[in-house]
Design a protein around this motif. Structure first.
Motif, PDB file in Angstrom:
ATOM      1  N   ILE A  73       0.844  -1.211   0.000  1.00 58.79           N
ATOM      2  CA  ILE A  73       0.000   0.000   0.000  1.00 58.79           C
ATOM      3  C   ILE A  73       0.875   1.256   0.000  1.00 58.79           C
ATOM      4  CG2 ILE A  73      -1.709   1.316   1.342  1.00 58.79           C
ATOM      5  CD1 ILE A  73      -2.670  -1.443   2.450  1.00 58.79           C
ATOM      6  N   GLN A  74       1.907   1.225   0.839  1.00 58.54           N
ATOM      7  CA  GLN A  74       2.758   2.418   0.966  1.00 58.54           C
ATOM      8  C   GLN A  74       3.441   2.807  -0.339  1.00 58.54           C
ATOM      9  OE1 GLN A  74       5.393   1.131   4.054  1.00 58.54           O
ATOM     10  NE2 GLN A  74       4.405   2.398   5.617  1.00 58.54           N
ATOM     11  N   LYS A  75       3.854   1.800  -1.103  1.00 62.87           N
ATOM     12  CA  LYS A  75       4.689   2.098  -2.266  1.00 62.87           C
ATOM     13  C   LYS A  75       3.885   2.217  -3.566  1.00 62.87           C
ATOM     14  CE  LYS A  75       8.227   2.079   0.352  1.00 62.87           C
ATOM     15  NZ  LYS A  75       7.860   1.258   1.454  1.00 62.87           N
ATOM     16  N   ALA A  76       2.586   1.922  -3.507  1.00 66.98           N
ATOM     17  CA  ALA A  76       1.794   1.950  -4.747  1.00 66.98           C
ATOM     18  C   ALA A  76       1.504   3.386  -5.182  1.00 66.98           C
ATOM     19  CB  ALA A  76       0.484   1.201  -4.542  1.00 66.98           C
ATOM     20  N   ARG A  77       1.466   3.587  -6.493  1.00 64.66           N
ATOM     21  CA  ARG A  77       0.974   4.870  -7.013  1.00 64.66           C
ATOM     22  C   ARG A  77      -0.532   4.814  -7.240  1.00 64.66           C
ATOM     23  NH1 ARG A  77       5.081   5.799 -11.932  1.00 64.66           N
ATOM     24  NH2 ARG A  77       6.940   6.218 -10.722  1.00 64.66           N
ATOM     25  N   THR A  78      -0.991   3.623  -7.676  1.00 64.62           N
ATOM     26  CA  THR A  78      -2.430   3.437  -7.890  1.00 64.62           C
ATOM     27  C   THR A  78      -2.864   2.164  -7.180  1.00 64.62           C
ATOM     28  OG1 THR A  78      -2.198   4.380 -10.102  1.00 64.62           O
ATOM     29  CG2 THR A  78      -4.255   3.244  -9.641  1.00 64.62           C
ATOM     30  N   ILE A  79      -3.982   2.244  -6.472  1.00 62.13           N
ATOM     31  CA  ILE A  79      -4.516   1.066  -5.788  1.00 62.13           C
ATOM     32  C   ILE A  79      -5.866   0.728  -6.424  1.00 62.13           C
ATOM     33  CG2 ILE A  79      -5.344   0.148  -3.573  1.00 62.13           C
ATOM     34  CD1 ILE A  79      -3.351   2.076  -2.204  1.00 62.13           C
ATOM     35  N   PHE A  80      -5.963  -0.481  -6.944  1.00 63.94           N
ATOM     36  CA  PHE A  80      -7.233  -0.956  -7.512  1.00 63.94           C
ATOM     37  C   PHE A  80      -7.926  -1.813  -6.465  1.00 63.94           C
ATOM     38  CE2 PHE A  80      -5.173  -0.013 -11.535  1.00 63.94           C
ATOM     39  CZ  PHE A  80      -6.228   0.362 -12.371  1.00 63.94           C
ATOM     40  N   LEU A  81      -9.159  -1.487  -6.129  1.00 64.03           N
ATOM     41  CA  LEU A  81      -9.930  -2.371  -5.248  1.00 64.03           C
ATOM     42  C   LEU A  81     -10.553  -3.462  -6.111  1.00 64.03           C
ATOM     43  CD1 LEU A  81     -11.769   0.006  -2.743  1.00 64.03           C
ATOM     44  CD2 LEU A  81      -9.424  -0.848  -2.708  1.00 64.03           C
ATOM     45  N   SER A  82     -10.379  -4.719  -5.707  1.00 65.98           N
ATOM     46  CA  SER A  82     -10.973  -5.833  -6.452  1.00 65.98           C
ATOM     47  C   SER A  82     -12.315  -6.212  -5.827  1.00 65.98           C
ATOM     48  CB  SER A  82     -10.026  -7.039  -6.435  1.00 65.98           C
ATOM     49  OG  SER A  82      -9.773  -7.449  -5.114  1.00 65.98           O
ATOM     50  N   ARG A  83     -13.082  -6.980  -6.570  1.00 65.71           N
ATOM     51  CA  ARG A  83     -14.345  -7.539  -6.069  1.00 65.71           C
ATOM     52  C   ARG A  83     -15.289  -6.473  -5.489  1.00 65.71           C
ATOM     53  NH1 ARG A  83     -10.268 -11.082  -4.328  1.00 65.71           N
ATOM     54  NH2 ARG A  83     -10.550 -13.262  -4.922  1.00 65.71           N
ATOM     55  N   THR A  84     -15.228  -5.228  -5.960  1.00 65.81           N
ATOM     56  CA  THR A  84     -16.082  -4.200  -5.354  1.00 65.81           C
ATOM     57  C   THR A  84     -17.564  -4.456  -5.614  1.00 65.81           C
ATOM     58  OG1 THR A  84     -15.684  -2.830  -7.269  1.00 65.81           O
ATOM     59  CG2 THR A  84     -14.413  -2.311  -5.307  1.00 65.81           C
ATOM     60  N   GLN A  85     -17.851  -5.201  -6.698  1.00 68.25           N
ATOM     61  CA  GLN A  85     -19.263  -5.500  -6.974  1.00 68.25           C
ATOM     62  C   GLN A  85     -19.848  -6.411  -5.900  1.00 68.25           C
ATOM     63  OE1 GLN A  85     -16.674  -6.651  -8.482  1.00 68.25           O
ATOM     64  NE2 GLN A  85     -16.941  -8.710  -9.227  1.00 68.25           N
ATOM     65  N   LEU A  86     -18.975  -7.089  -5.133  1.00 72.69           N
ATOM     66  CA  LEU A  86     -19.445  -7.989  -4.072  1.00 72.69           C
ATOM     67  C   LEU A  86     -19.370  -7.331  -2.690  1.00 72.69           C
ATOM     68  CD1 LEU A  86     -17.361 -11.122  -5.218  1.00 72.69           C
ATOM     69  CD2 LEU A  86     -19.739 -10.616  -5.793  1.00 72.69           C
ATOM     70  N   ALA A  87     -18.729  -6.163  -2.615  1.00 67.81           N
ATOM     71  CA  ALA A  87     -18.473  -5.562  -1.296  1.00 67.81           C
ATOM     72  C   ALA A  87     -19.531  -4.515  -0.960  1.00 67.81           C
ATOM     73  CB  ALA A  87     -17.094  -4.914  -1.289  1.00 67.81           C
ATOM     74  N   PRO A  88     -20.027  -4.522   0.300  1.00 61.36           N
ATOM     75  CA  PRO A  88     -20.968  -3.471   0.676  1.00 61.36           C
ATOM     76  C   PRO A  88     -20.270  -2.102   0.675  1.00 61.36           C
ATOM     77  CG  PRO A  88     -20.540  -4.985   2.529  1.00 61.36           C
ATOM     78  CD  PRO A  88     -19.738  -5.473   1.361  1.00 61.36           C
ATOM     79  N   GLY A  89     -21.057  -1.042   0.440  1.00 63.17           N
ATOM     80  CA  GLY A  89     -20.487   0.305   0.339  1.00 63.17           C
ATOM     81  C   GLY A  89     -19.641   0.691   1.539  1.00 63.17           C
ATOM     82  N   ASP A  90     -20.083   0.299   2.760  1.00 61.42           N
ATOM     83  CA  ASP A  90     -19.297   0.745   3.919  1.00 61.42           C
ATOM     84  C   ASP A  90     -17.945   0.027   3.998  1.00 61.42           C
ATOM     85  OD1 ASP A  90     -20.642  -1.557   4.504  1.00 61.42           O
ATOM     86  OD2 ASP A  90     -20.958  -1.086   6.625  1.00 61.42           O
ATOM     87  N   ALA A  91     -17.867  -1.208   3.450  1.00 62.55           N
ATOM     88  CA  ALA A  91     -16.570  -1.907   3.426  1.00 62.55           C
ATOM     89  C   ALA A  91     -15.615  -1.162   2.493  1.00 62.55           C
ATOM     90  CB  ALA A  91     -16.745  -3.350   2.953  1.00 62.55           C
ATOM     91  N   ILE A  92     -16.157  -0.648   1.395  1.00 67.09           N
ATOM     92  CA  ILE A  92     -15.315   0.101   0.445  1.00 67.09           C
ATOM     93  C   ILE A  92     -14.863   1.417   1.094  1.00 67.09           C
ATOM     94  CG2 ILE A  92     -15.286   1.265  -1.804  1.00 67.09           C
ATOM     95  CD1 ILE A  92     -17.186  -0.919  -2.794  1.00 67.09           C
ATOM     96  N   ASP A  93     -15.806   2.112   1.738  1.00 66.69           N
ATOM     97  CA  ASP A  93     -15.462   3.396   2.377  1.00 66.69           C
ATOM     98  C   ASP A  93     -14.395   3.206   3.445  1.00 66.69           C
ATOM     99  OD1 ASP A  93     -17.353   4.498   0.776  1.00 66.69           O
ATOM    100  OD2 ASP A  93     -18.886   4.706   2.331  1.00 66.69           O
ATOM    101  N   GLN A  94     -14.579   2.181   4.275  1.00 64.73           N
ATOM    102  CA  GLN A  94     -13.606   1.905   5.352  1.00 64.73           C
ATOM    103  C   GLN A  94     -12.230   1.601   4.758  1.00 64.73           C
ATOM    104  OE1 GLN A  94     -13.312   1.898   8.687  1.00 64.73           O
ATOM    105  NE2 GLN A  94     -15.238   3.037   8.603  1.00 64.73           N
ATOM    106  N   THR A  95     -12.250   0.804   3.697  1.00 64.24           N
ATOM    107  CA  THR A  95     -10.974   0.428   3.067  1.00 64.24           C
ATOM    108  C   THR A  95     -10.272   1.661   2.528  1.00 64.24           C
ATOM    109  OG1 THR A  95     -11.839  -1.742   2.502  1.00 64.24           O
ATOM    110  CG2 THR A  95      -9.940  -0.999   1.240  1.00 64.24           C
ATOM    111  N   VAL A  96     -11.020   2.519   1.846  1.00 64.58           N
ATOM    112  CA  VAL A  96     -10.407   3.728   1.288  1.00 64.58           C
ATOM    113  C   VAL A  96      -9.822   4.576   2.419  1.00 64.58           C
ATOM    114  CG1 VAL A  96     -10.848   5.864   0.006  1.00 64.58           C
ATOM    115  CG2 VAL A  96     -11.896   3.729  -0.751  1.00 64.58           C
ATOM    116  N   LYS A  97     -10.549   4.646   3.521  1.00 62.75           N
ATOM    117  CA  LYS A  97     -10.068   5.445   4.677  1.00 62.75           C
ATOM    118  C   LYS A  97      -8.732   4.884   5.188  1.00 62.75           C
ATOM    119  CE  LYS A  97     -11.835   6.953   9.153  1.00 62.75           C
ATOM    120  NZ  LYS A  97     -11.462   5.929  10.139  1.00 62.75           N
ATOM    121  N   HIS A  98      -8.673   3.556   5.367  1.00 62.01           N
ATOM    122  CA  HIS A  98      -7.425   2.932   5.845  1.00 62.01           C
ATOM    123  C   HIS A  98      -6.286   3.175   4.848  1.00 62.01           C
ATOM    124  CE1 HIS A  98      -9.273   0.980   9.171  1.00 62.01           C
ATOM    125  NE2 HIS A  98      -9.983   0.125   8.470  1.00 62.01           N
ATOM    126  N   LEU A  99      -6.611   3.016   3.568  1.00 65.17           N
ATOM    127  CA  LEU A  99      -5.569   3.159   2.543  1.00 65.17           C
ATOM    128  C   LEU A  99      -5.008   4.574   2.536  1.00 65.17           C
ATOM    129  CD1 LEU A  99      -7.270   1.213  -0.407  1.00 65.17           C
ATOM    130  CD2 LEU A  99      -5.355   0.440   0.996  1.00 65.17           C
TER     131      LEU A  99
END
Ligand SMILES: Nc1nc2c(ncn2[C@@H]2O[C@H](COP(=O)(O)OP(=O)(O)OP(=O)(O)O)[C@@H](O)[C@H]2O)c(=O)[nH]1
Length: 319
Positions: free
Chosen positions: A144-170
């Protein structure tokens, strides 16, 4: 022209191969492309998954670019550049590889061949963010630290709050990376390439800022933490039998902590199935006939004899 290098990192099973196949749809239209894939296990399973695309593939198996396979990676890259002369090389490190180490290996390549680091991508599965953060620890954070771009996978299966939380952590770990949250099914290959190529706000100079800092950090290698159990087998399993065995593997602590599994096996009817295991999910796909079945599981504190017993194998270990 320097060869463009795209690094697609992500922990075991995050979705690296899936993303690369999408990117290939687009880049193959314009660029002569090669792939270097580093498999932590000795049995390469993914090679055949790129075969149809007609790219030059170099598979480096049985360890990690960070330590045992550093030299193999550097020579594979040099050889590809001098013999195949690709416009672009896509590098898929093992899921337990650190981007820092891949960049260090590329720095060695760059001393002798003209290359340009183009994409530095991490693929992150939002459904398993907390699990993977704990399971892969420093490897996960480094990607995560060294990436320039982070692609979230399987977002069609993830609830919106899981995506929001992940983006916050990232963003806490790497505020400068661009994070792509769109479902991959909604993106064209071209869009994915353009998102991957778009540099983050603080564009990284891999040879200086990142690597200088790393030199002073305490550093674990993948093979100190993760182990591979692999087998070739002629045993036939029905989908249900295999699913039951994997369920036991993932729920009974005595087998160790399983992070990833993949392979191919024959069914009692004579067909072939490819399996993909990540914690909580086993996917099967019909596969081409193979010379033999191949099973691979990767994890922490693996109980090899337990695995042998579980899969009831008449097999040759570790080929
Ligand atoms: N539907 C869906 N499936 C995905 C997505 N990403 C990964 N998968 C599935 O998850 C499994 C693992 O994906 P891979 O692309 O093989 O993951 P990987 O990171 O290359 O795995 P390793 O090379 O073993 O580290 C496969 O069955 C994929 O089809 C996604 O965005 N959507």
């Amino acid at each position: 022209m320097p060869t463009k290098i795209d690094i697609i990192s992500g922990v075991l099973g995050a979705g690296k191969t899936t993303l690369i196949n999408r990117i290939l749809d687009s880049v193959l239209k314009t660029d002569k492309t090669a792939i270097i894939e580093n498999e932590f296990g000795e049995i390469g399973i993914d090679g055949c998954r790129f075969a149809e695309s007609g790219v030059a593939l170099r598979e480096i198996s049985g360890g990690c670019i960070c330590c045992t396979l550093f030299g193999d990676f550097v020579s594979a890259a040099r050889q590809l550049i001098s013999q195949v002369r690709p416009d672009r090389i896509i590098v898929e490190p093992t899921g337990v590889g650190k981007l820092t180490d891949v960049l260090r290996a590329l720095e060695a390549v760059g001393k002798v061949e003209p290359i340009e680091i183009n994409m530095i991508v991490a693929v992150i599965d939002p459904l398993r963010y907390n699990l993977y953060s704990k399971m892969f620890g420093e490897f996960f954070t480094d990607q995560i630290q060294k990436a320039r771009t982070i692609f979230l996978s399987r977002t069609q299966l993830a609830p919106g709050d899981a995506i929001d939380q992940t983006v916050k952590h990232l963003k806490e770990i790497n505020p400068d990376a661009a994070v792509v949250t769109s479902s991959w099914e909604d993106l064209t290959g071209e869009e994915m390439v353009s998102l991957g190529e778009k540099p983050g706000a603080a564009c990284i100079s891999p040879t200086e800022s990142i690597l200088a800092k790393e030199a002073f950090c305490h550093h674990h290698h993948a093979d100190e933490v993760f182990k591979v159990w692999s087998a070739v087998t002629s045993v036939r399993y029905s989908r249900e039998q295999f699913r039951k065995a994997v369920h036991r593997l993932s729920t009974e602590a005595r087998y160790g902590e399983i992070a990833r599994g993949k392979g191919v096996f024959q069914t009692p009817e004579g067909g072939w199935l490819h399996y993909d295991y990540v914690p909580g999910e086993t996917l099967f796909q019909n596969a081409e006939a193979m010379d033999t079945g191949k099973l691979v599981f990767i994890g922490k504190e693996l109980n090899s004899s337990g695995l042998e017993e579980l899969f009831g194998l008449a097999f040759i270990k570790g080929v």
